[in-house]
Design an enzyme around this catalytic site. Structure first.
Site, mmCIF file in Angstrom:
data_model
loop_
_atom_site.group_PDB
_atom_site.id
_atom_site.type_symbol
_atom_site.label_atom_id
_atom_site.label_comp_id
_atom_site.label_asym_id
_atom_site.label_seq_id
_atom_site.Cartn_x
_atom_site.Cartn_y
_atom_site.Cartn_z
ATOM 1 N N ASP A 67 0.820 -1.212 0.000
ATOM 2 C CA ASP A 67 0.000 0.000 0.000
ATOM 3 C C ASP A 67 0.853 1.261 0.000
ATOM 4 O O ASP A 67 2.072 1.202 0.188
ATOM 5 C CB ASP A 67 -0.964 -0.009 1.207
ATOM 6 C CG ASP A 67 -0.297 -0.412 2.511
ATOM 7 O OD1 ASP A 67 0.945 -0.372 2.595
ATOM 8 O OD2 ASP A 67 -1.014 -0.762 3.456
ATOM 9 N N ASN A 136 -7.610 -2.453 14.020
ATOM 10 C CA ASN A 136 -8.997 -2.794 13.673
ATOM 11 C C ASN A 136 -9.055 -4.030 12.773
ATOM 12 O O ASN A 136 -10.103 -4.333 12.208
ATOM 13 C CB ASN A 136 -9.679 -1.593 12.993
ATOM 14 C CG ASN A 136 -8.965 -1.163 11.717
ATOM 15 O OD1 ASN A 136 -8.034 -1.828 11.263
ATOM 16 N ND2 ASN A 136 -9.408 -0.069 11.121
ATOM 17 N N HIS A 138 -7.233 -4.473 9.983
ATOM 18 C CA HIS A 138 -6.969 -4.272 8.554
ATOM 19 C C HIS A 138 -5.690 -4.974 8.112
ATOM 20 O O HIS A 138 -4.759 -5.155 8.893
ATOM 21 C CB HIS A 138 -7.000 -2.791 8.148
ATOM 22 C CG HIS A 138 -5.861 -1.941 8.563
ATOM 23 N ND1 HIS A 138 -6.014 -0.617 8.937
ATOM 24 C CD2 HIS A 138 -4.534 -2.175 8.654
ATOM 25 C CE1 HIS A 138 -4.835 -0.106 9.215
ATOM 26 N NE2 HIS A 138 -3.931 -1.032 9.059
ATOM 27 N N GLU A 143 -9.764 -1.724 5.153
ATOM 28 C CA GLU A 143 -10.427 -1.446 6.423
ATOM 29 C C GLU A 143 -11.621 -2.379 6.630
ATOM 30 O O GLU A 143 -12.120 -2.976 5.667
ATOM 31 C CB GLU A 143 -10.907 0.019 6.418
ATOM 32 C CG GLU A 143 -9.782 1.038 6.255
ATOM 33 C CD GLU A 143 -8.935 1.209 7.515
ATOM 34 O OE1 GLU A 143 -8.852 0.296 8.348
ATOM 35 O OE2 GLU A 143 -8.332 2.291 7.655
HETATM 36 C C1 GLP Z 1 -0.412 0.483 8.477
HETATM 37 C C2 GLP Z 1 -0.117 -0.334 7.216
HETATM 38 C C3 GLP Z 1 -0.365 -1.808 7.430
HETATM 39 C C4 GLP Z 1 0.302 -2.247 8.721
HETATM 40 C C5 GLP Z 1 -0.342 -1.527 9.883
HETATM 41 C C6 GLP Z 1 0.225 -1.920 11.241
HETATM 42 O O1 GLP Z 1 -1.719 0.939 8.554
HETATM 43 N N1 GLP Z 1 -0.879 0.090 6.099
HETATM 44 O O2 GLP Z 1 0.112 -2.533 6.313
HETATM 45 O O3 GLP Z 1 0.175 -3.631 8.868
HETATM 46 O O4 GLP Z 1 -0.129 -0.134 9.701
HETATM 47 O O5 GLP Z 1 1.369 -1.198 11.530
HETATM 48 P P1 GLP Z 1 2.302 -1.451 12.764
HETATM 49 O O6 GLP Z 1 3.125 -2.640 12.408
HETATM 50 O O7 GLP Z 1 3.124 -0.199 12.893
HETATM 51 O O8 GLP Z 1 1.417 -1.692 13.943
#
Ligand code: GLP
Length: 241
Positions: A67, A136, A138, A143
């Site tokens: 993403d 959440n 995702h 989402e």
């Molecule tokens: C972002 C990314 C996700 C990732 C998530 C969790 O929103 N788009 O791909 O998995 O954050 O991030 P973290 O590993 O910092 O908790």
């Protein structure tokens, strides 16, 4: 689903790095799907270390990132492009032409998303997709409520995600409200998936995603339907499993 619960972050990163490095050693021209966020940082540091020791060669590896924010310049410190080059690509021998990230600055996002799907197909599909999880549930930026048959698309970020990601920006108003993300179907088409979950703030969502009902309200629960998923957790994230 294979579930591996690790004692600490050192072991967590090592287990994840073993999975990714085994993939590259078995198939030097592997197509990897990569994630951003804080969770995979230790994995990337270990892969860099293995490369520096001469244990891993990325010269034929191709990557597709999950993403990208919409509207951040590539060189913005919070763009995922910048994140990936800083934390991995600049430090290994991957070829620029083998790195693929969604362009969050193209006017016609829908074309960018369709082209990305085509590029993944042309590369032969993703061999191993690395995933993190949002609070959440995702995956990528898909989402809650995203249909399981979604393909790469422009996404409106939820308030929960904007709030979680505002820690990286000077203020919440600077967090982009939209992002481009591989779809759930795109992710599910990967041949193998490794889902990384660490920290006690992820414990409840980990239990919902791995043991709860398979529902679009918890996007990561779809992974229960994939035949080759390995989930790596640290002890803190695994308390409610
Ligand atoms: C972002 C990314 C996700 C990732 C998530 C969790 O929103 N788009 O791909 O998995 O954050 O991030 P973290 O590993 O910092 O908790």
């Amino acid at each position: 689903m294979k579930i591996i619960i690790t004692e600490n972050m050192g072991e967590f990163n090592k287990v994840a790095a073993d999975i990714v490095s085994r993939q590259i050693k078995n198939k030097p021209d592997s197509v990897l799907g990569l994630a951003t966020g804080s969770t995979p940082l230790g994995l990337y540091a270990m892969l860099i270390d293995m490369y520096k020791k001469g244990e891993l060669d990325f010269s034929r590896v191709k990557t597709f990132n999950l993403d990208e924010y919409r509207g951040l310049p590539k060189d913005h410190p919070q763009s995922y492009y910048h994140f990936m080059y800083e934390n991995l690509f600049n430090k290994i021998n991957i070829k620029d032409e083998n790195v693929n990230l969604l362009n969050g600055n193209r006017d016609e996002s829908y074309r960018e998303c369709a082209d990305y799907e085509e590029k993944i197909k042309a590369a032969g599909g993703i061999d191993l997709q690395v995933l993190g999880i949002g609070h959440n549930g995702h995956i990528g930026f898909n989402e809650p409520g995203t249909p399981f048959d979604s393909v790469t698309d422009l996404i409106d970020l939820s308030e929960r995600t904007i709030e979680a990601n505002s820690r990286f920006f000077d203020s919440p108003d600077q967090v982009p409200r939209q992002a481009l993300s591989m779809g759930i179907k795109t992710i599910m088409q990967s041949r193998n998936i490794v889902l990384l979950i660490s920290g006690n703030s992820k414990a409840r969502i980990a239990a919902k995603a791995l043991n709860g009902p398979i529902t679009q309200n918890v996007p990561a629960s779809v992974l229960q339907l994939h035949p080759f998923v390995t989930v790596v957790l640290d002890k803190e994230a695994a308390v409610y499993l």
